[in-house]
Design a protein around this motif. Structure first.
Motif, PDB file in Angstrom:
ATOM      1  N   GLU A  94      34.111  11.762  19.821  1.00 41.84           N
ATOM      2  CA  GLU A  94      32.840  11.911  19.114  1.00 41.84           C
ATOM      3  C   GLU A  94      31.765  11.073  19.808  1.00 41.84           C
ATOM      4  O   GLU A  94      31.954   9.872  20.000  1.00 41.84           O
ATOM      5  CB  GLU A  94      33.018  11.419  17.679  1.00 41.84           C
ATOM      6  N   LEU A  95      30.673  11.704  20.173  1.00 38.38           N
ATOM      7  CA  LEU A  95      29.568  10.960  20.787  1.00 38.38           C
ATOM      8  C   LEU A  95      28.550  10.610  19.710  1.00 38.38           C
ATOM      9  O   LEU A  95      28.114  11.481  18.948  1.00 38.38           O
ATOM     10  CB  LEU A  95      28.861  11.812  21.848  1.00 38.38           C
ATOM     11  N   GLU A  96      28.161   9.353  19.687  1.00 38.58           N
ATOM     12  CA  GLU A  96      27.166   8.909  18.696  1.00 38.58           C
ATOM     13  C   GLU A  96      25.792   8.820  19.359  1.00 38.58           C
ATOM     14  O   GLU A  96      25.665   8.277  20.466  1.00 38.58           O
ATOM     15  CB  GLU A  96      27.588   7.530  18.176  1.00 38.58           C
ATOM     16  N   ILE A  97      24.801   9.346  18.679  1.00 41.69           N
ATOM     17  CA  ILE A  97      23.433   9.299  19.200  1.00 41.69           C
ATOM     18  C   ILE A  97      22.922   7.864  19.116  1.00 41.69           C
ATOM     19  O   ILE A  97      23.089   7.208  18.088  1.00 41.69           O
ATOM     20  CB  ILE A  97      22.525  10.271  18.402  1.00 41.69           C
ATOM     21  N   GLU A  98      22.313   7.370  20.221  1.00 45.99           N
ATOM     22  CA  GLU A  98      21.846   5.980  20.225  1.00 45.99           C
ATOM     23  C   GLU A  98      20.456   5.794  19.583  1.00 45.99           C
ATOM     24  O   GLU A  98      20.289   4.899  18.753  1.00 45.99           O
ATOM     25  CB  GLU A  98      21.844   5.446  21.666  1.00 45.99           C
ATOM     26  N   PRO A  99      19.452   6.582  19.930  1.00 45.68           N
ATOM     27  CA  PRO A  99      18.133   6.352  19.316  1.00 45.68           C
ATOM     28  C   PRO A  99      18.137   6.683  17.829  1.00 45.68           C
ATOM     29  O   PRO A  99      18.975   7.443  17.354  1.00 45.68           O
ATOM     30  CB  PRO A  99      17.193   7.320  20.044  1.00 45.68           C
ATOM     31  N   ARG A 100      17.183   6.102  17.131  1.00 43.99           N
ATOM     32  CA  ARG A 100      17.045   6.418  15.701  1.00 43.99           C
ATOM     33  C   ARG A 100      16.368   7.785  15.580  1.00 43.99           C
ATOM     34  O   ARG A 100      15.307   8.011  16.182  1.00 43.99           O
ATOM     35  CB  ARG A 100      16.185   5.306  15.074  1.00 43.99           C
ATOM     36  N   VAL A 101      16.986   8.670  14.813  1.00 46.26           N
ATOM     37  CA  VAL A 101      16.406   9.994  14.603  1.00 46.26           C
ATOM     38  C   VAL A 101      15.529   9.932  13.353  1.00 46.26           C
ATOM     39  O   VAL A 101      16.016   9.631  12.259  1.00 46.26           O
ATOM     40  CB  VAL A 101      17.522  11.059  14.447  1.00 46.26           C
ATOM     41  N   LEU A 102      14.226  10.176  13.536  1.00 47.01           N
ATOM     42  CA  LEU A 102      13.276  10.096  12.419  1.00 47.01           C
ATOM     43  C   LEU A 102      12.913  11.503  11.976  1.00 47.01           C
ATOM     44  O   LEU A 102      12.512  12.333  12.792  1.00 47.01           O
ATOM     45  CB  LEU A 102      11.992   9.378  12.853  1.00 47.01           C
ATOM     46  N   ARG A 103      13.042  11.757  10.686  1.00 49.35           N
ATOM     47  CA  ARG A 103      12.641  13.057  10.171  1.00 49.35           C
ATOM     48  C   ARG A 103      12.324  12.952   8.686  1.00 49.35           C
ATOM     49  O   ARG A 103      12.824  12.069   8.004  1.00 49.35           O
ATOM     50  CB  ARG A 103      13.708  14.111  10.419  1.00 49.35           C
ATOM     51  N   SER A 104      11.519  13.886   8.242  1.00 50.27           N
ATOM     52  CA  SER A 104      11.179  13.928   6.824  1.00 50.27           C
ATOM     53  C   SER A 104      11.957  15.034   6.161  1.00 50.27           C
ATOM     54  O   SER A 104      11.768  16.207   6.493  1.00 50.27           O
ATOM     55  CB  SER A 104       9.680  14.200   6.658  1.00 50.27           C
ATOM     56  N   PRO A 105      12.849  14.693   5.234  1.00 47.95           N
ATOM     57  CA  PRO A 105      13.694  15.713   4.606  1.00 47.95           C
ATOM     58  C   PRO A 105      12.880  16.853   3.990  1.00 47.95           C
ATOM     59  O   PRO A 105      13.229  18.013   4.162  1.00 47.95           O
ATOM     60  CB  PRO A 105      14.449  14.941   3.532  1.00 47.95           C
ATOM     61  N   VAL A 106      11.776  16.513   3.342  1.00 44.25           N
ATOM     62  CA  VAL A 106      11.025  17.559   2.637  1.00 44.25           C
ATOM     63  C   VAL A 106      10.414  18.577   3.596  1.00 44.25           C
ATOM     64  O   VAL A 106      10.106  19.691   3.201  1.00 44.25           O
ATOM     65  CB  VAL A 106       9.886  16.963   1.773  1.00 44.25           C
ATOM     66  N   LEU A 107      10.221  18.165   4.839  1.00 41.42           N
ATOM     67  CA  LEU A 107       9.539  19.056   5.777  1.00 41.42           C
ATOM     68  C   LEU A 107      10.494  19.806   6.697  1.00 41.42           C
ATOM     69  O   LEU A 107      10.071  20.548   7.546  1.00 41.42           O
ATOM     70  CB  LEU A 107       8.557  18.229   6.643  1.00 41.42           C
ATOM     71  N   GLN A 108      11.810  19.593   6.524  1.00 39.95           N
ATOM     72  CA  GLN A 108      12.752  20.192   7.471  1.00 39.95           C
ATOM     73  C   GLN A 108      12.788  21.701   7.399  1.00 39.95           C
ATOM     74  O   GLN A 108      12.650  22.256   6.330  1.00 39.95           O
ATOM     75  CB  GLN A 108      14.152  19.652   7.198  1.00 39.95           C
ATOM     76  N   ASP A 112       6.523  12.566   6.610  1.00 43.74           N
ATOM     77  CA  ASP A 112       5.865  12.380   5.320  1.00 43.74           C
ATOM     78  C   ASP A 112       6.079  10.919   4.930  1.00 43.74           C
ATOM     79  O   ASP A 112       6.813  10.612   3.989  1.00 43.74           O
ATOM     80  CB  ASP A 112       6.502  13.328   4.302  1.00 43.74           C
ATOM     81  N   ALA A 113       5.468  10.039   5.708  1.00 42.65           N
ATOM     82  CA  ALA A 113       5.758   8.603   5.559  1.00 42.65           C
ATOM     83  C   ALA A 113       4.586   7.795   6.093  1.00 42.65           C
ATOM     84  O   ALA A 113       3.712   8.321   6.786  1.00 42.65           O
ATOM     85  CB  ALA A 113       7.012   8.249   6.361  1.00 42.65           C
ATOM     86  N   LEU A 114       4.626   6.514   5.759  1.00 39.94           N
ATOM     87  CA  LEU A 114       3.703   5.580   6.396  1.00 39.94           C
ATOM     88  C   LEU A 114       4.489   4.921   7.529  1.00 39.94           C
ATOM     89  O   LEU A 114       5.531   4.316   7.296  1.00 39.94           O
ATOM     90  CB  LEU A 114       3.216   4.524   5.409  1.00 39.94           C
ATOM     91  N   VAL A 115       4.000   5.122   8.750  1.00 37.39           N
ATOM     92  CA  VAL A 115       4.637   4.485   9.902  1.00 37.39           C
ATOM     93  C   VAL A 115       3.982   3.117  10.072  1.00 37.39           C
ATOM     94  O   VAL A 115       2.754   3.014  10.165  1.00 37.39           O
ATOM     95  CB  VAL A 115       4.463   5.351  11.169  1.00 37.39           C
ATOM     96  N   PHE A 172       0.846  -1.197   0.000  1.00 36.73           N
ATOM     97  CA  PHE A 172       0.000   0.000   0.000  1.00 36.73           C
ATOM     98  C   PHE A 172       0.887   1.256   0.000  1.00 36.73           C
ATOM     99  O   PHE A 172       0.652   2.188  -0.778  1.00 36.73           O
ATOM    100  CB  PHE A 172      -0.920  -0.007   1.232  1.00 36.73           C
ATOM    101  N   ALA A 173       1.922   1.254   0.874  1.00 33.17           N
ATOM    102  CA  ALA A 173       2.818   2.416   0.938  1.00 33.17           C
ATOM    103  C   ALA A 173       3.460   2.663  -0.429  1.00 33.17           C
ATOM    104  O   ALA A 173       3.531   3.811  -0.904  1.00 33.17           O
ATOM    105  CB  ALA A 173       3.891   2.194   2.000  1.00 33.17           C
ATOM    106  N   ALA A 174       3.903   1.566  -1.073  1.00 23.63           N
ATOM    107  CA  ALA A 174       4.536   1.708  -2.391  1.00 23.63           C
ATOM    108  C   ALA A 174       3.548   2.287  -3.400  1.00 23.63           C
ATOM    109  O   ALA A 174       3.902   3.167  -4.198  1.00 23.63           O
ATOM    110  CB  ALA A 174       5.071   0.353  -2.851  1.00 23.63           C
ATOM    111  N   SER A 175       2.303   1.819  -3.318  1.00 28.14           N
ATOM    112  CA  SER A 175       1.296   2.289  -4.295  1.00 28.14           C
ATOM    113  C   SER A 175       1.003   3.778  -4.111  1.00 28.14           C
ATOM    114  O   SER A 175       0.589   4.456  -5.041  1.00 28.14           O
ATOM    115  CB  SER A 175       0.006   1.470  -4.162  1.00 28.14           C
ATOM    116  N   GLN A 176       1.226   4.277  -2.875  1.00 28.34           N
ATOM    117  CA  GLN A 176       0.962   5.692  -2.589  1.00 28.34           C
ATOM    118  C   GLN A 176       2.237   6.539  -2.693  1.00 28.34           C
ATOM    119  O   GLN A 176       2.217   7.732  -2.389  1.00 28.34           O
ATOM    120  CB  GLN A 176       0.416   5.852  -1.161  1.00 28.34           C
ATOM    121  N   GLY A 177       3.341   5.892  -3.017  1.00 30.17           N
ATOM    122  CA  GLY A 177       4.620   6.615  -3.097  1.00 30.17           C
ATOM    123  C   GLY A 177       5.100   7.078  -1.732  1.00 30.17           C
ATOM    124  O   GLY A 177       5.814   8.087  -1.624  1.00 30.17           O
ATOM    125  N   LEU A 178       4.728   6.345  -0.674  1.00 29.77           N
ATOM    126  CA  LEU A 178       5.119   6.764   0.679  1.00 29.77           C
ATOM    127  C   LEU A 178       6.319   5.971   1.182  1.00 29.77           C
ATOM    128  O   LEU A 178       6.368   4.740   1.044  1.00 29.77           O
ATOM    129  CB  LEU A 178       3.952   6.529   1.655  1.00 29.77           C
TER     130      LEU A 178
END
Ligand SMILES: Cc1cc2nc3c(=O)[nH]c(=O)nc-3n(C[C@H](O)[C@H](O)[C@H](O)COP(=O)(O)OP(=O)(O)OC[C@H]3O[C@@H](n4cnc5c(N)ncnc54)[C@H](O)[C@@H]3O)c2cc1C
Length: 348
Positions: A334-348, A67-70, A43-49
């Motif tokens: 260098e400190l590396e962030i542990e959690p996954r950072v989720l963001r939508s490039p188009v909306l930044q 701007d994604a399907l979670v 479904f996500a693929a069909s919607q381009g998400l």
């Protein structure tokens, strides 16, 4: 046709991430079968998400509206398999099982090993992603294989533990561009306890509970009690546990730092590396307890960033980046962030 996944458009993600930051997603899909997951991906693929996979949301920082399907895999089930040739107890847990409840279920069946990993928030499906670890134990010790949907080859695959690329808070799944959607994890547990008590007050906790000869379930209770006392409960104070990984450095570089800063905790690690305590570095840059609006560093734990109520993901990330720059400038680390950072490039 019965619906194979639940779909919510313009979904509110605030209650679905343990930081409690406000964010929305173009759509949220929940599926409790393998077919349903594939249908949601189609479904996500069909919607381009774009697709973002979410478990319990306890190791993500959502920076802006997505701007994604979670996609939340909600497959359930714990299946006891035949004992392996190595004599270890084999059990398969579906990705949507709650991790802590699963640990309790294994101990109830006399299968030992996961007791030190009690009360880590989140789901079974996310546990291999960063090879969860606590109180001297890492998940990789007990994983036999990971079952996943390979989004490139479009088929379900079984990945043996040796091919999972596990290391400290890391696995191949963190680096394969979301290729593998984990649907189950198969564990190889022990029938005879081999308790690990020499870590962060476990032995003392057992003593204070009056337990002289602990069973694995006692360790599970002791670890749970310590964690409840020490770590902020995300239901009351938004957080994602440790926000930075403990840095790994070549041993000679770590030794030079230790000579300059004798109080710095340094531990031997794999492959000739040394592990530094990130919390110490952050604390010695003066960040412990620092607050900027509702984004803050926890009063007791320099490694834990918290949301006092209305911090945005962007504000928490900005605070993290200031800490990273400061630790880099002061210690050259260098400190590396542990959690996954989720963001939508188009909306930044
Ligand atoms: C108070 C607190 C204490 C914590 N203590 C510890 C600790 O002691 N040790 C430790 O290691 N971690 C700890 N964590 C971090 C977190 O609990 C773990 O990383 C946990 O495994 C995350 O599970 P989750 O289901 O919430 O994953 P999420 O936060 O939903 O997702 C984390 C990552 O896994 C991916 N993912 C999730 N499910 C799947 C799936 N089925 N297939 C593919 N990818 C998937 C997501 O895309 C994301 O990249 C703590 C967090 C909190 C809030």
């Amino acid at each position: 046709m019965t619906q194979r996944f639940e779909l919510i458009r313009d979904a509110d993600l605030q209650r679905l991430n343990s930081f409690g930051v406000a964010a929305r997603a173009r759509a949220l899909a929940r599926a409790d079968t393998r077919d349903g997951l594939v249908a949601a991906l189609d479904f996500a693929a069909s919607q381009g998400l774009r697709v973002e996979v979410l478990g319990g949301g306890s190791n993500v920082l959502i920076v802006n509206d997505l701007d994604a399907l979670v996609l939340q895999p909600q497959l359930r089930g714990i299946e006891w398999l035949r004992q392996g040739a190595d004599g270890r107890i084999r059990v398969r847990a579906a990705a949507g099982e709650n991790w802590h409840a699963f640990v309790g279920a294994t101990l109830a069946q006399g299968a030992c090993g996961l007791e030190n990993l009690a009360l880590i928030p989140g789901n079974v499906g996310a546990a291999p992603i960063q090879n969860i670890g606590a109180y001297g134990v890492e998940l990789e010790r007990f994983v036999a294989a990971v079952e996943a949907y390979d989004r490139v080859e479009r088929r379900f695959v079984r990945i043996e533990a040796a091919d999972c690329g596990f290391s400290y808070r890391d696995s191949r799944f963190k680096h394969d561009g979301e290729r593998h959607l984990i649907v189950a994890v198969e564990f190889a547990l022990s029938a005879s306890p081999q308790l690990l008590l020499d870590y962060a007050g476990v032995r003392e906790e057992l003593r204070s509970l009056g337990i002289a000869n602990p069973a694995p379930v006692d360790v599970y209770r002791a670890v749970s009690a310590i964690r409840q006392r020490k770590l902020p409960d995300p239901a009351r104070l938004g957080n994602a546990g440790s926000f930075f990984k403990n840095p790994l450095l070549p041993a000679d570089q770590a030794l030079r730092l230790k000579i300059g800063h004798p109080g710095l905790p340094v531990y031997p690690a794999a492959a000739g590396l040394s592990k530094l305590a990130a919390g110490w570095l952050i604390e010695h840059c003066g960040w412990k307890g620092y607050r900027d609006g509702d984004a803050a560093v926890h009063q007791q734990h320099a490694l834990v960033l918290v949301n006092h109520g209305h911090a945005s993901g962007r504000q928490i990330l900005a605070l993290a980046q200031r800490i990273q720059a400061d630790v880099q400038a002061r210690f050259g680390v260098e400190l590396e962030i542990e959690p996954r950072v989720l963001r939508s490039p188009v909306l930044q």
